[in-house]
Design an enzyme around this catalytic site. Structure first.
Site, PDB file in Angstrom:
ATOM      1  N   THR A 335       2.359   2.610  -0.150  1.00 50.90           N
ATOM      2  CA  THR A 335       3.179   3.781   0.067  1.00 50.90           C
ATOM      3  C   THR A 335       4.449   3.174   0.598  1.00 50.90           C
ATOM      4  O   THR A 335       4.488   1.981   0.868  1.00 50.90           O
ATOM      5  CB  THR A 335       2.459   4.665   1.091  1.00 50.90           C
ATOM      6  OG1 THR A 335       1.303   5.185   0.460  1.00 50.90           O
ATOM      7  CG2 THR A 335       3.300   5.799   1.623  1.00 50.90           C
ATOM      8  N   ASN A 355       0.178   6.582  -4.173  1.00 57.33           N
ATOM      9  CA  ASN A 355      -1.149   6.260  -3.631  1.00 57.33           C
ATOM     10  C   ASN A 355      -1.439   4.777  -3.791  1.00 57.33           C
ATOM     11  O   ASN A 355      -0.943   3.988  -2.992  1.00 57.33           O
ATOM     12  CB  ASN A 355      -2.243   7.149  -4.209  1.00 57.33           C
ATOM     13  CG  ASN A 355      -3.465   7.178  -3.296  1.00 57.33           C
ATOM     14  OD1 ASN A 355      -3.350   6.903  -2.103  1.00 57.33           O
ATOM     15  ND2 ASN A 355      -4.618   7.505  -3.815  1.00 57.33           N
ATOM     16  N   ASP A 377      -6.719  11.640  -3.007  1.00 59.53           N
ATOM     17  CA  ASP A 377      -6.568  12.094  -1.616  1.00 59.53           C
ATOM     18  C   ASP A 377      -7.308  13.410  -1.351  1.00 59.53           C
ATOM     19  O   ASP A 377      -7.497  13.806  -0.206  1.00 59.53           O
ATOM     20  CB  ASP A 377      -5.086  12.247  -1.255  1.00 59.53           C
ATOM     21  CG  ASP A 377      -4.455  10.910  -0.860  1.00 59.53           C
ATOM     22  OD1 ASP A 377      -5.199   9.931  -0.675  1.00 59.53           O
ATOM     23  OD2 ASP A 377      -3.223  10.855  -0.736  1.00 59.53           O
ATOM     24  N   GLY A 428       0.117   2.987   4.482  1.00 55.53           N
ATOM     25  CA  GLY A 428      -1.175   2.431   4.887  1.00 55.53           C
ATOM     26  C   GLY A 428      -2.296   3.450   4.958  1.00 55.53           C
ATOM     27  O   GLY A 428      -3.200   3.304   5.776  1.00 55.53           O
TER      28      GLY A 428
HETATM   29  O1  DON Z   1      -0.786  10.475   1.198  1.00 56.57           O
HETATM   30  C1  DON Z   1      -1.596   9.679   1.664  1.00 56.57           C
HETATM   31  O2  DON Z   1      -2.103   9.816   2.766  1.00 56.57           O
HETATM   32  C2  DON Z   1      -1.982   8.465   0.848  1.00 56.57           C
HETATM   33  N1  DON Z   1      -1.829   8.731  -0.550  1.00 56.57           N
HETATM   34  C3  DON Z   1      -1.175   7.308   1.289  1.00 56.57           C
HETATM   35  C4  DON Z   1      -1.532   6.073   0.519  1.00 56.57           C
HETATM   36  C5  DON Z   1      -1.064   4.826   1.127  1.00 56.57           C
HETATM   37  O3  DON Z   1      -0.475   4.778   2.164  1.00 56.57           O
HETATM   38  C6  DON Z   1      -1.392   3.620   0.334  1.00 56.57           C
HETATM   39  N2  DON Z   1      -1.300   2.466   1.134  1.00 56.57           N
HETATM   40  N3  DON Z   1      -2.188   1.977   1.712  1.00 56.57           N
END
Ligand code: DON
Length: 526
Positions: A335, A355, A377, A428
């Site tokens: 992200t 993601n 998610d 993260g």
């Molecule tokens: O929106 C979210 O919480 C996740 N899709 C974030 C994904 C993310 O930070 C990937 N990195 N580790």
């Protein structure tokens, strides 16, 4: 100043500041430039959140999270054997309807000072003229081969069956053309025009769900920013559909109920922070979801009195077990968060994602970008863990047109006099919430400089799995022994999240990008 994950994208933002743009112009310029220079997470095919505080006191929170396509169903990722399939993570079925372009264009429409075409010019230039590939980008593309190579992005990202070599120029003419269309015609080019046609056609061909109707009806939502306080400081953060602001607020409220804070690195402090995070995540995982679909008890979860009740459930010498459920967390920082402050004191915190790194792996050849795998998610099967080991409930079950719950936590902190102090957020997964909370705690409670606050070892607890993770070498063996004796299941882990922040100090703005991540600082000021 701009603090982002790619120095060329930070420089794009600063170019716009120098041209007379404000922090929102610069944030939008940075966002589009990240889509070009940091393709693992910067995006047009994903979504995000933006928290804005203008120097005149106006605040705003923009939700441009993806939405489930209209053809999505609650059990779409459950196979005939009753188990979740991998289709929420890779391939054409993994994508929600992208919100990034609508969101960035809308933020610019409402707050921007320069014309959109000027703001997008640096990104168009970076895509059409190319930029030099550094070792981090080459490695990142190489590592994602398994995601990318089965889809049309192979031709662009593995031209001779290998990632673009270090120091070669990476040119993306298709992406340049797409951003040019957006510069000329705004978001309509993406959601109704030729780009929409191509997205829908490729989705239909490959078995994805997103249609022209899904794209045409996508709208970003302005939301009331979540306002909270911590020891006299004020936080402006993101309400649902992100869980970020709510969970940070609940964590900090519980810690505030402690009275004077324990010394950094002590077992007392780790116990308090982990216990507070654990409780806030229990609520997050069970009660939060898209407010258009579920009733979220936001007032209660963010109230000081509720936090005081939760504080009473934390013994001074004993961990409280979260009912057990095993699952390891997949690592990855894909992200991207960027913080922007302009010379007038306007501030923007933005987090955006597709993601996984390179999203679903599905690259759209015509428009030249990757689609997200944000559908993971959702709770594909309520009660069962997702990629991040998050065990979530019915509130975050899949429904057509619904936004999947996020952990993204763009946050602006004001000092007790109401002046801008900190612009912060992270990548993260669920660790976004704990890492962002801890940088705020380190600054406010432990009086650290931003550089120290960013470097200070972090810990993570997300209720389930019931494990206190700490960055290796982050705690002394004696403290680890004490925590074990209190009953914590404690394990060391790799880096907890990727934070990029800006702090106002008496000497001026200080920008610090994640010290655990690649290379020297990617913050650029002028
Ligand atoms: O929106 C979210 O919480 C996740 N899709 C974030 C994904 C993310 O930070 C990937 N990195 N580790």
């Amino acid at each position: 100043m701009v603090a982002s994950d790619a120095s060329l994208a930070s420089a794009a933002g600063v170019e716009i500041l120098k041209a007379g743009g404000n922090a929102v112009d610069a944030a939008v310029a940075t966002g589009f430039a990240l889509a070009v220079t940091y393709p693992e997470a910067g995006n047009l095919g994903g979504g995000g959140y933006m928290v804005i505080r203008m120097a005149d006191g106006r605040v705003a929170a923009l939700d441009y999270r993806e939405m489930a396509p209209l053809a999505a169903t609650r059990d779409m990722y459950i196979g005939p054997d009753g188990k979740v399939t991998g289709e929420s993570l890779i391939g054409p079925k993994a994508s929600g309807v992208p919100g990034a372009v609508a969101g960035m264009v809308e933020a610019h429409r409402k707050f921007g000072a320069l014309p959109l075409a000027r703001v997008l010019a640096p990104a168009i230039r970076l895509a059409s003229q190319g930029f030099p590939v550094d070792s981090a980008l080459a490695r990142s593309i190489s590592n994602a081969k398994y995601r990318i190579e089965n889809y049309p992005g192979k031709a662009v990202f593995f031209p001779n069956d290998a990632a673009p070599p270090v120091a070669s120029r990476f040119v993306q003419p298709a992406l340049a053309h797409t951003i040019q269309l957006i510069a000329d015609s705004g978001a309509a080019a993406f959601y109704r025009g030729s780009i929409a046609d191509t997205i829908a056609a490729q989705m239909q061909r490959d078995g994805g769900l997103i249609t022209k109707e899904d794209l045409a009806r996508y709208r970003p939502d302005w939301r009331e920013p979540l306002r909270s306080t911590y020891r006299g400081y004020s936080l402006i953060s993101m309400p649902p559909s992100s869980s970020g602001g709510t969970t940070i607020t609940e964590t900090l409220n519980i810690l505030e109920a402690y009275g004077p804070a324990a010394r950094f690195g002590s077992a007392e402090r780790v116990h308090a922070v982990a216990s507070a995070s654990q409780r806030a995540f229990i609520d997050r995982n069970s009660k939060l979801g898209d407010p258009a679909f579920v009733q979220v008890p936001l007032d209660k979860l963010t109230s000081k009195s509720y936090a005081r009740e939760l504080r009473k459930t934390i013994a001074s010498d004993k961990a409280t077990p979260t009912p057990q459920l095993e699952r390891t967390i997949t690592e990855g920082m894909h992200t991207t968060h960027y913080s922007v402050v302009d010379g007038g004191g306007n501030a923007v915190a933005t987090t955006t994602t597709i993601n996984n790194g390179y999203g679903s792996g599905v690259y759209l050849t015509g428009p030249g970008f990757f689609m997200n795998d944000e559908m993971d998610d959702f709770a594909a099967q309520p009660g069962k863990p997702n990629m991040f080991g998050l065990v979530q409930g019915e509130a975050n079950a899949i429904a057509p047109g619904k936004r999947m719950l996020s952990a993204m936590s763009p946050t602006i902190v004001l000092d007790p006099q109401g002046k801008l102090l900190l612009v912060v957020g992270a990548a993260g997964g669920p660790r976004i919430i704990t890492a962002t909370s801890q940088v705020i705690l380190n600054v406010i409670q432990n009086h650290m400089t931003l550089a120290d606050a960013m470097r200070a070892p972090r810990l993570h607890h997300q209720a389930l799995p019931d494990t206190l993770r700490f960055e290796s070498a982050g705690l002394t063996p004696a403290v680890v022994d004490s925590l074990r004796a209190m009953g914590w299941g404690i394990v060391s882990t790799g880096s907890v999240a990727n934070v990029n922040a800006i702090m106002r100090t008496p000497g001026g703005l200080v920008g610090v990008t994640e010290p655990r991540d690649r290379g020297p600082s990617r913050a650029v000021g002028h």
